[in-house]
Design a protein around this motif. Structure first.
Motif, short mmCIF file in Angstrom:
data_model
loop_
_atom_site.label_atom_id
_atom_site.label_comp_id
_atom_site.label_asym_id
_atom_site.label_seq_id
_atom_site.Cartn_x
_atom_site.Cartn_y
_atom_site.Cartn_z
N PRO A 78 0.81 -1.23 0.00
CA PRO A 78 0.00 0.00 0.00
C PRO A 78 0.84 1.27 0.00
CG PRO A 78 -0.10 -1.08 2.15
CD PRO A 78 0.61 -2.02 1.23
N ILE A 79 2.00 1.24 0.70
CA ILE A 79 2.88 2.41 0.73
C ILE A 79 4.31 1.89 0.64
CG2 ILE A 79 3.55 4.51 1.94
CD1 ILE A 79 1.05 4.16 3.72
N LEU A 80 4.97 2.13 -0.47
CA LEU A 80 6.35 1.66 -0.60
C LEU A 80 7.33 2.68 0.02
CD1 LEU A 80 8.42 -0.33 -1.58
CD2 LEU A 80 8.31 0.70 -3.85
N ASN A 81 7.22 3.93 -0.37
CA ASN A 81 8.09 4.97 0.19
C ASN A 81 7.43 5.52 1.46
OD1 ASN A 81 9.76 7.14 0.71
ND2 ASN A 81 9.19 8.29 -1.12
N VAL A 82 7.54 4.76 2.55
CA VAL A 82 6.79 5.09 3.77
C VAL A 82 7.29 6.38 4.42
CG1 VAL A 82 6.00 2.75 4.24
CG2 VAL A 82 8.24 3.46 5.06
N ASP A 83 8.58 6.65 4.35
CA ASP A 83 9.10 7.89 4.95
C ASP A 83 8.67 9.11 4.14
OD1 ASP A 83 10.32 6.27 6.81
OD2 ASP A 83 12.29 6.35 5.86
N GLY A 84 8.75 9.02 2.83
CA GLY A 84 8.27 10.11 1.99
C GLY A 84 6.78 10.34 2.19
N HIS A 85 6.04 9.26 2.42
CA HIS A 85 4.60 9.35 2.66
C HIS A 85 4.29 10.21 3.87
CE1 HIS A 85 0.56 7.94 3.91
NE2 HIS A 85 0.37 7.68 2.63
N GLU A 86 5.13 10.11 4.89
CA GLU A 86 4.87 10.87 6.11
C GLU A 86 5.46 12.28 6.08
OE1 GLU A 86 2.63 9.53 8.71
OE2 GLU A 86 2.41 8.84 6.63
N ARG A 87 6.20 12.60 5.05
CA ARG A 87 6.58 14.00 4.84
C ARG A 87 5.45 14.64 4.03
NH1 ARG A 87 11.89 16.41 1.55
NH2 ARG A 87 11.33 18.61 1.86
N ARG A 88 4.31 14.73 4.65
CA ARG A 88 3.08 15.09 3.94
C ARG A 88 2.59 16.46 4.40
NH1 ARG A 88 -1.21 11.09 4.37
NH2 ARG A 88 -2.76 12.67 4.86
N SER A 89 1.99 17.16 3.45
CA SER A 89 1.38 18.46 3.75
C SER A 89 0.51 18.84 2.58
CB SER A 89 2.47 19.52 3.98
OG SER A 89 3.06 19.89 2.75
N GLU A 90 -0.12 19.99 2.68
CA GLU A 90 -0.92 20.51 1.57
C GLU A 90 -0.01 21.04 0.46
OE1 GLU A 90 -3.88 23.27 2.82
OE2 GLU A 90 -4.57 22.01 4.48
N PHE A 91 1.28 21.03 0.69
CA PHE A 91 2.23 21.59 -0.28
C PHE A 91 3.14 20.51 -0.83
CE2 PHE A 91 1.11 24.61 3.05
CZ PHE A 91 0.46 25.57 2.30
N GLY A 92 2.61 19.29 -0.97
CA GLY A 92 3.42 18.18 -1.45
C GLY A 92 3.71 18.23 -2.93
#
Length: 599
Positions: free
Chosen positions: A159-173
């Protein structure tokens, strides 16, 4: 986490008070109400996904996603979740397995008579459509009316391969993407792009994917992305290596058996499928669509060179998030059906490609000299305006549907081939390369005692490095090569890698320096370029005089070099270096790439 995310978003708005959300200034969206909206469940449903609860506007966090999936798995005998790796920041990279036979181990799935279909989401974590589509699909299989999909197939879902990038999340992704509300980051915590990592295997995510491919031996591999770039009518674009690849029979099967059925299923549900789209001029499609020859550092071309049927999905970034997720669901459901329906033909194609015995392998492709043909292109009208800020023209998309006839520009013309040796030898001291070859699933023999061999090597002549690192590594801008035969003593732990194996093409691509995805070009042998022993002039002067007095041929060659090369004749350093290379004191390993060819 929600509080922290809201705080960071508020901080960004305070820091940039005039900043508008890109969602507010995007090109006009084409109205859409496809039949696939019927896939959405009511918000009162016990297994409604966070995506559906948000009216198709949001995608859950890593913790929310895993919590929902773990509850789903706990409520079904046909699902299991396994951890296939750990990210650079310490998060688990999880994969869900769906099997009606309840056989979840690699041994059971790789030997099953049913096809194993492997699909992954979030390799670029802001491009997360596949996660929410996969959650809905697994819900409908395990809790709804689609359990029959497991009658003839087993599923593997990250479901999520790049899990760390996934959590660097914001409205400005992602500035050019219409939803979800918060998006993750393209690269991982070390700023590495996972979809440039399939040959060098530097990231935890792609190391995990390589293990899955090697252990479970999937029959279809699907990597789900969202596009950058231009506007057009298509919402679900996807592709595979059609020409200029290493698995021609698989390519034919994908083109003739798989693609027509998937395209029709998408059309039936109100979507507009299309090929991978890259504007030739970088702006619009007036000058044609480019079909690149991707190297195996990318997911679908890595699959092609490993003889695994592989698809790259690129949903259109300017289409609403809900539309993209539902289209991905339709794609995945039909992919399961099509592979199951045509599994025997697919197995035959895979067997044929794996049994190839090539004597030469293409390591570089170029564009055809003339366009292959033309395609009917479902575009969006655009116009050019001159910027009051920069003075340059830029494209403005007008939100009006148009149909164009545009050329197809194919990059599938072989321009550089290499011959395939009987085997390659890698010395024990280059263990990092040996380990990466093992991680690729390449078969090899490990030397148990010292062995002397005469092998062919490549030696680097003049070279120039790029000015900037690429994916954290220093690569070559240009280099010259020459071949030489040498007798070497290889120590225990050295590897002999025969080309008589199913992954011969991948082996050659990794070993031959002319290949842009070779370990040489990725910089793993850069230390051979350093000269570590030097001459002293007070030794070289009497030594040169002695050499000239005793060797007539050497003297003639020296005089000839001075006559033909004025710069050499004026350079004491070049003259000393030239003589130093004629002595047995000179480092014979300098610039010799430590990959030996056995012919």
């Amino acid at each position: 986490m929600k509080f922290l995310s809201s705080f960071l978003s508020s901080l960004l708005i305070l820091t940039f008070p005039t900043l508008l959300l890109a969602q507010d200034i995007m090109p006009p969206a084409i109205p859409w109400n496809g039949q696939s909206t019927e896939l959405l469940v009511d918000k009162s449903d016990k297994w409604v996904t966070p995506f559906e609860l948000s009216d198709g506007l949001e995608s859950p966090t890593y913790a929310e996603t895993m919590d929902w999936i773990e509850k789903l798995v706990a409520n079904s005998d046909y699902l299991e979740i396994v951890t296939i790796g750990t990210s650079e920041q310490g998060r688990a990279i999880n994969m869900v397995i769906a099997s009606k036979d309840k056989g979840f181990s690699p041994e059971e799935l790789s030997t099953s008579k049913k096809p194993a279909i492997f699909f992954q989401a979030g390799i670029h974590a802001g491009e997360i459509d596949g996660k929410d589509a996969g959650m809905m699909l697994l819900r409908d299989i395990s809790q709804g009316n689609k359990l029959a999909l497991l009658d003839d197939a087993n599923l593997l879902f990250i479901p999520i391969l790049n899990v760390d990038g996934h959590e660097r999340r914001s409205e400005f992704g992602r500035v050019n993407q219409r939803g979800p509300k918060e998006m993750g980051w393209r690269t991982n915590a070390q700023n590495l792009n996972l979809n440039r990592d399939y040959t060098k295997l530097e990231t935890a995510g792609i190391q995990a994917v390589a293990k899955v491919i090697n252990s479970y031996d999937p029959d279809l591999y699907v990597d789900i992305h969202v596009t950058d770039g231009a506007d057009y009518q298509y919402d679900i674009t996807y592709g595979f290596v059609e020409t200029g690849g290493y698995s021609p029979e698989i390519s034919t099967w994908l083109a003739t058996s798989f693609k027509p059925e998937v395209d029709q299923a998408l059309k039936n549900k109100g979507h507009i499928p299309g090929p991978l789209l890259f504007a030739a001029n970088g702006n619009d499609f007036s000058q044609g669509n480019v079909a690149f020859s991707f190297s195996p550092r990318f997911s679908h071309t890595y699959g092609d060179i490993k003889h695994v049927p592989s698809i790259l999905i690129e949903n259109h970034s300017l289409k609403p998030f809900e539309q993209r997720v539902l289209g991905t669901y339709v794609f995945l459901e039909q992919a399961i059906k099509s592979v199951s329906e045509h599994f025997a033909e697919l197995q035959s194609a895979v067997k044929s490609d794996r049994n190839q015995k090539p004597s030469e392998i293409t390591v570089k492709f170029a564009f055809r000299e003339t366009p292959a043909d033309s395609m009917e292109f479902l575009g969006i009208a655009s116009k050019k305006e001159t910027s009051e800020i920069t003075g340059r023209e830029y494209v403005v998309w007008e939100g009006k549907e148009i149909t164009q006839i545009v050329p197809s520009l194919l990059m599938d013309r072989p321009v550089e081939n290499v011959k395939v040796p009987k085997a390659y030898w890698i010395p024990a001291e280059w263990s990092i390369v040996i380990q990466k070859m093992k991680a690729h699933g390449i078969e090899m023999e490990i030397l148990q005692q010292e062995k002397e061999l005469k092998l062919e090597f490549s030696k680097v002549g003049d070279f120039k490095m790029n000015n900037q690192p690429y994916e954290g590594l220093m690569r070559f801008q240009s280099f010259d090569l020459e071949k030489l035969d040498r007798t070497v003593s290889l120590q225990p732990g050295s590897a002999r890698i025969s080309t008589d194996q199913p992954l011969a093409e991948l082996l050659v691509i990794l070993m031959e320096p002319e290949s842009i995805d070779s370990f040489f070009q990725w910089g793993y042998f850069n230390s051979i370029l350093s000269q570590t022993e030097y001459m002293e002039t007070y030794i070289m002067e009497p030594l040169i005089a002695k050499m000239l007095s005793e060797d007539v041929d050497l003297k003639q060659r020296f005089e000839a070099e001075k006559t033909s090369n004025a710069e050499f004749a004026k350079s004491p350093r070049a003259i000393y270096s030239w003589f130093y290379k004629q002595t047995p004191y000179f480092d014979q390993n300098w610039k010799v790439i430590p990959v030996g060819r056995e012919w």
